[in-house]
Design a protein around this motif. Structure first.
Motif, PDB file in Angstrom:
ATOM      1  N   MET A  92       0.822  -1.158  -0.042  1.00  0.00           N
ATOM      2  CA  MET A  92      -0.119  -0.028  -0.027  1.00  0.00           C
ATOM      3  C   MET A  92       0.820   1.368  -0.196  1.00  0.00           C
ATOM      4  O   MET A  92       0.541   2.249  -0.716  1.00  0.00           O
ATOM      5  N   PHE A  93       1.765   1.354   0.642  1.00  0.00           N
ATOM      6  CA  PHE A  93       2.633   2.581   0.820  1.00  0.00           C
ATOM      7  C   PHE A  93       3.590   2.655  -0.309  1.00  0.00           C
ATOM      8  O   PHE A  93       3.827   3.765  -1.013  1.00  0.00           O
ATOM      9  N   ASP A  99       1.037   3.495  -3.360  1.00  0.00           N
ATOM     10  CA  ASP A  99       0.536   4.843  -3.238  1.00  0.00           C
ATOM     11  C   ASP A  99       1.261   6.013  -3.526  1.00  0.00           C
ATOM     12  O   ASP A  99       1.055   7.160  -3.846  1.00  0.00           O
ATOM     13  N   ALA A 100       2.749   5.511  -3.618  1.00  0.00           N
ATOM     14  CA  ALA A 100       3.639   6.585  -3.821  1.00  0.00           C
ATOM     15  C   ALA A 100       3.971   6.855  -5.412  1.00  0.00           C
ATOM     16  O   ALA A 100       4.507   7.699  -6.029  1.00  0.00           O
ATOM     17  N   LYS A 139       3.305   7.101  -9.467  1.00  0.00           N
ATOM     18  CA  LYS A 139       2.367   7.930 -10.411  1.00  0.00           C
ATOM     19  C   LYS A 139       2.116   7.147 -11.714  1.00  0.00           C
ATOM     20  O   LYS A 139       3.000   7.403 -12.597  1.00  0.00           O
ATOM     21  N   ILE A 194      -5.153  -4.665  -3.676  1.00  0.00           N
ATOM     22  CA  ILE A 194      -3.957  -3.577  -3.408  1.00  0.00           C
ATOM     23  C   ILE A 194      -3.575  -2.919  -4.861  1.00  0.00           C
ATOM     24  O   ILE A 194      -3.710  -1.661  -5.116  1.00  0.00           O
ATOM     25  N   GLU A 232      -6.989  -0.793  -6.456  1.00  0.00           N
ATOM     26  CA  GLU A 232      -7.221   0.476  -5.791  1.00  0.00           C
ATOM     27  C   GLU A 232      -6.321   1.409  -6.019  1.00  0.00           C
ATOM     28  O   GLU A 232      -6.372   2.405  -6.008  1.00  0.00           O
ATOM     29  N   LEU A 233      -4.977   0.808  -5.714  1.00  0.00           N
ATOM     30  CA  LEU A 233      -3.970   2.047  -5.645  1.00  0.00           C
ATOM     31  C   LEU A 233      -3.262   2.345  -6.842  1.00  0.00           C
ATOM     32  O   LEU A 233      -2.131   3.083  -6.966  1.00  0.00           O
ATOM     33  N   LYS A 260      -6.260   4.526  -9.735  1.00  0.00           N
ATOM     34  CA  LYS A 260      -5.534   5.870  -9.739  1.00  0.00           C
ATOM     35  C   LYS A 260      -5.276   6.460 -11.304  1.00  0.00           C
ATOM     36  O   LYS A 260      -5.498   7.507 -11.723  1.00  0.00           O
TER      37      LYS A 260
END
Length: 233
Positions: free
Chosen positions: A99-100, A103-104, A106, A163, A166-167, A171
């Motif tokens: 997740m971390f 999430d970072a 792009k 995971i 969604e992330l 996005k």
């Protein structure tokens, strides 16, 4: 020159050995790290958990941590569900770490998303298979063990799917194709239902079959004893 090569080879082998030992240790404690995080969530989100030792949050956490870790350790040592327990709690930890990382990121193209997803899935496969295989049992599982294992596999399946979806993909879709976000979410929820529901249905079918086989086996044993008893008379 030969001395330097020998020293370099020894250092390389020592480095590989250290990495292997650290990796094995990480594999062994990963479920318990998940337990520590789960305990923290319980302490912060469950109202009555804060009242175990009133006005002492650290003691509260320690009590809940001990309970959770004991439960995890016990489940991992039950031969019928040990592998599923290890896989589930490992995946929870892998999911939190991922997740971390995700999430970072792009995401800027479909190729980027596909590549990261493949790396994530392959890494999951290698990591989870390596860590959970040592808890595998050759014995025939009981129906209750099948049901519990199935629930844990379904939870792991949810994390594996959710995971990157969604992330990463969500996005990218929101940034690039905002008009199809609703359709994307519909497909995503359908996949969740199909995958997690399929795991649950398969487990229930296996449990029913195992129960039927046990009942048939017991009936044969009873018939055999009755036949032997009648012959002896």
């Amino acid at each position: 020159m030969m001395v330097l090569l020998s020293v370099g080879l020894v250092l390389l082998m020592a480095g590989v050995l250290i990495v292997t030992i650290c990796f094995s240790a990480a594999l062994s404690i990963m479920p318990y790290i998940s337990g520590a995080l789960i305990s923290l969530v319980i302490c912060t989100e469950v109202p009555f958990a804060k009242e175990i030792v009133p006005d002492h949050p650290f003691m509260n956490y320690c009590v809940i941590l001990i309970i959770v870790e004991v439960i995890i350790a016990a489940l991992m040592r039950i031969k019928w569900i040990g592998r599923a327990t290890a896989l589930c709690f490992n995946e929870i930890m892998v999911g939190i770490i991922s997740m971390f990382i995700l999430d970072a990121m792009k995401p800027d193209s479909i190729g980027y998303c596909v590549f990261i997803t493949l790396v994530y899935l392959v890494g999951n496969l290698v990591f989870l298979t390596t860590n959970s295989s040592k808890y595998a049992s050759e014995e025939k599982p009981v129906p209750a063990g099948i049901i519990i294992s199935t629930l844990m596999y379904a939870i792991a399946g949810y994390f594996i799917l959710a995971i990157p979806t969604e992330l990463l993909w969500q996005k990218y879709i929101e940034q690039t194709f905002p008009s199809v976000v609703v359709g994307f979410m519909v497909v995503y929820w359908a996949l969740r239902i199909v995958i997690c529901g399929g795991i649950l249905v398969k487990g229930i079918i296996r449990a029913k079959k195992s129960l039927s086989d046990d009942q048939i086996g017991e009936r044969w044993d009873i018939d055999g004893r009755e036949e032997a008893s009648s012959k002896s008379v």
